[in-house]
Design a protein around this motif. Sequence first.
Motif, mmCIF file in Angstrom:
data_model
loop_
_atom_site.group_PDB
_atom_site.id
_atom_site.type_symbol
_atom_site.label_atom_id
_atom_site.label_comp_id
_atom_site.label_asym_id
_atom_site.label_seq_id
_atom_site.Cartn_x
_atom_site.Cartn_y
_atom_site.Cartn_z
ATOM 1 N N TYR A 20 -25.917 60.354 18.898
ATOM 2 C CA TYR A 20 -27.238 60.670 19.454
ATOM 3 C C TYR A 20 -28.267 60.805 18.331
ATOM 4 O O TYR A 20 -29.348 60.216 18.390
ATOM 5 C CB TYR A 20 -27.141 61.966 20.251
ATOM 6 N N ILE A 21 -27.918 61.565 17.295
ATOM 7 C CA ILE A 21 -28.851 61.795 16.185
ATOM 8 C C ILE A 21 -29.114 60.500 15.424
ATOM 9 O O ILE A 21 -30.266 60.186 15.075
ATOM 10 C CB ILE A 21 -28.307 62.893 15.242
ATOM 11 N N ILE A 74 -32.947 55.827 25.072
ATOM 12 C CA ILE A 74 -32.951 57.292 25.122
ATOM 13 C C ILE A 74 -32.237 57.778 26.380
ATOM 14 O O ILE A 74 -31.444 58.728 26.342
ATOM 15 C CB ILE A 74 -34.405 57.816 25.065
ATOM 16 N N ARG A 75 -32.498 57.139 27.495
ATOM 17 C CA ARG A 75 -31.839 57.510 28.749
ATOM 18 C C ARG A 75 -30.332 57.295 28.669
ATOM 19 O O ARG A 75 -29.546 58.135 29.109
ATOM 20 C CB ARG A 75 -32.438 56.681 29.891
ATOM 21 N N MET A 113 -31.878 68.680 19.266
ATOM 22 C CA MET A 113 -31.358 67.554 18.491
ATOM 23 C C MET A 113 -32.397 66.445 18.373
ATOM 24 O O MET A 113 -32.488 65.758 17.353
ATOM 25 C CB MET A 113 -30.087 67.018 19.151
ATOM 26 N N GLY A 114 -33.192 66.273 19.437
ATOM 27 C CA GLY A 114 -34.247 65.277 19.381
ATOM 28 C C GLY A 114 -35.311 65.614 18.354
ATOM 29 O O GLY A 114 -35.781 64.736 17.619
ATOM 30 N N ILE A 163 -41.383 63.139 22.349
ATOM 31 C CA ILE A 163 -41.285 64.376 23.123
ATOM 32 C C ILE A 163 -41.513 64.082 24.612
ATOM 33 O O ILE A 163 -40.809 64.625 25.485
ATOM 34 C CB ILE A 163 -42.297 65.417 22.604
ATOM 35 N N PHE A 164 -42.482 63.225 24.903
ATOM 36 C CA PHE A 164 -42.706 62.838 26.296
ATOM 37 C C PHE A 164 -41.460 62.157 26.876
ATOM 38 O O PHE A 164 -41.062 62.428 28.018
ATOM 39 C CB PHE A 164 -43.909 61.894 26.378
ATOM 40 N N SER A 165 -40.820 61.292 26.087
ATOM 41 C CA SER A 165 -39.596 60.624 26.541
ATOM 42 C C SER A 165 -38.489 61.632 26.786
ATOM 43 O O SER A 165 -37.766 61.558 27.792
ATOM 44 C CB SER A 165 -39.150 59.581 25.514
ATOM 45 N N PHE A 166 -38.338 62.606 25.868
ATOM 46 C CA PHE A 166 -37.302 63.634 26.032
ATOM 47 C C PHE A 166 -37.563 64.466 27.288
ATOM 48 O O PHE A 166 -36.622 64.845 28.000
ATOM 49 C CB PHE A 166 -37.251 64.543 24.804
ATOM 50 N N LEU A 167 -38.838 64.773 27.543
ATOM 51 C CA LEU A 167 -39.164 65.572 28.723
ATOM 52 C C LEU A 167 -38.814 64.823 30.009
ATOM 53 O O LEU A 167 -38.225 65.399 30.937
ATOM 54 C CB LEU A 167 -40.652 65.930 28.713
#
Length: 736
Positions: A20-21, A74-75, A113-114, A163-167
């Motif tokens: 992931y990282i 990311i998904r 982690m993101g 951050i928008f993608s993670f949200l």
Amino acid sequence: MYAKLVFRNAKRSVKDYLIYIVTMTICVTLFYSFLSISSRYYQPDIGSEYNFTILSDGMKAAICVITLFLLFLIRFVNHYMLRRKQKEFAVQSIMGMEQKTVGRLFFAETFMMGILSIAIGIFLGVFCSQFITAMLLTTYGKSYELSWTLFPDTVLLTIGFFIFSFLIVGIFNTRTIRKTKIIDMLAAEKENDPELKKSRWIAAVVLLFEGFTVWMLLTGVQKIVFYYDGRFAIPAKLMFWGNILFPAITLLWSGFWLIRKRKTGVSTLLPGLLVCTVLNTVMAASVPALTSRYYLALGAGAINQYLLFLLIDLLFFICCVIYLSSSFIVAWKAKAPEHRYKGENLFFLGQITSKLNTTSKTMTLICVTLVLAIFMFIAAPILVGWASGYLDIRSMYDVQISSRYNDVYDEENLPDDNYELVTDFLSEHGIETDYDCTFSLYLPSKDDFHNRMKYDFPVVAISLSDYNTIRKMLGYEPITLSEDEFTTQWQSIATNEERDSFLKEHSSILTDAGELTLSEHSFYEEAIGETAYNSYTDVLYVFPDSICENLLSVIRNRYIMTTESISYENARTLEQAFSAEYPEITDTGVSYAIRLSTLQVNTTKASNFVLQASMLYAAVVLMVICLTVLSLQQLLDASQYKYRFSVLRKLGVEDTHIGKLVLKQLGIWFGLPIVVAIIVSTMVIIYFIQTISAEISAYIGFGALMSQIGTTVSILALLLICYFISTWLLFKKSIK
């Protein structure tokens, strides 16, 4: 308390988050480094003759489009982590924690982690952006110095996007956790594999391929009816008949299978189709090559049609190879019992075939994507080198004015202008000139004036004095001719065979002013610009001045070399003023054009850089997606198959043997799609290079091309090594 739990879980699971990282860090690094040159704080010293806005806007558009692929990545990575921690979620829920809270904790953990990946990625992006800057300044011919600059707007845009993608992904993950039953979470690691049967997707692929084969057959028949001639050379005849014969054999094989072998399944049909596909590929690939070699009148539409057939054949070839790979392994295992029962081979082969049976569609998509990524890696420097080399030919003069008589049908309307507007403009703006040559191009025979057949336009001539003036402008030595001699000037794109054949047929020329014989020095190849030649010709006659005085002038050109480069604003103003006075085509049919080196270089270099950067960025993103999918599929298998490896340990298999077994399994899993992709992409690239070999030789050079390909291969190898080692380490950890 929740914050401590999040930090503890993140610290404990940092090894599980390695992929992931790594993936998120690569994505952030690429995003920041490529987008940094579009920052408003980015002001490279490229000179007043260039307008950086064109490049900046182009990069923003390209990066935004390609970045959409990162949302899928990311998904997918988050889905992997969700599957990995199912049991932990179940335990937390049993202890009394609400599943909504469990989902929020998982989101906080992945978000942490993101953020770590964003921080590392931006740090690495500062370094990687230096390579992008070096590539940019090299494109503009400027010197490069290291400058470690952090661009605030690019940093904010990078942080905001991810951050928008993670949200967004976190919302979906929380919803999934909230709706999953606890019993399903507990049993997630013990779920059985899907039923060991192959997907039916191949049946639909075969059906589509059969339809395209019918199209190929009908197209081949049509081309023979309209274009075939018994006087063609043998290779051309084989091409015409082969594009009928092999599609017909393909359909006959399918019909034979449908009648006699239907109950045995599609696996017995595919080997024959695989062989037929190879033959169809060869025949389809021969059409563009032989059309160019033998000057066949098939036209651009037919060429594009056969290129489409070639693409279809290659895609079907990949589908067949991947789908039949498990059958090949099973057949080899059945015929080689001495290898089947050696060591842990029985276990190893069972692992491989069971997964290939159920994931052939995924592996095929990965392979096709890898082929696209590899081709983009190799094609980017070729296309950019081609465009850059062509730019050197097109923009040899600071001001280049040309005319064309293609639509002129009365001799009195032929151009005979000195273009004084340009002289006045340069004088008004204080632009000094070093060289200024206005010259005419002549027809050897006046009767050729009405010859307007495409690709058969007459070769025009230039006077010896004008030719030597142009050579002096470009730093070449002057030439001499006797009064009854002529010589030739050739474009660099012309091949040696074309030149030798032309000179052999034109050892003497009958002009309106008398007969001329070919000089002892029969040709010159130094570049003088493409507007010095007539339409659709690659050769220019050089006649003595006394001969040209009695010939019909059909083209009027002017070349100017200025003391200093013309600024971008002055170049735009001059172009607009000239276009207003001399339109692209006049009422009399004369076509006028002005080329200013400043504008040509500015537009072409900006377009070249955007093309190269976007293709490389897209290729790396596609490569990362493919390697990530391969890696995560194996890591999910590791957690599901932990029991199998524990049985091996109980049977006495040593850890060193299990480590080698894991290494072989990963080698097959990564190697199969990558090797097939390399084979197919190599064939495509060789065919591509062969098709444009003349352009590569003229504008790039095969030595420079090989160096660029070597750099590309190194990048691919580095990405593969990073993902393979990360997967290997996590796989070994998971099965212990």
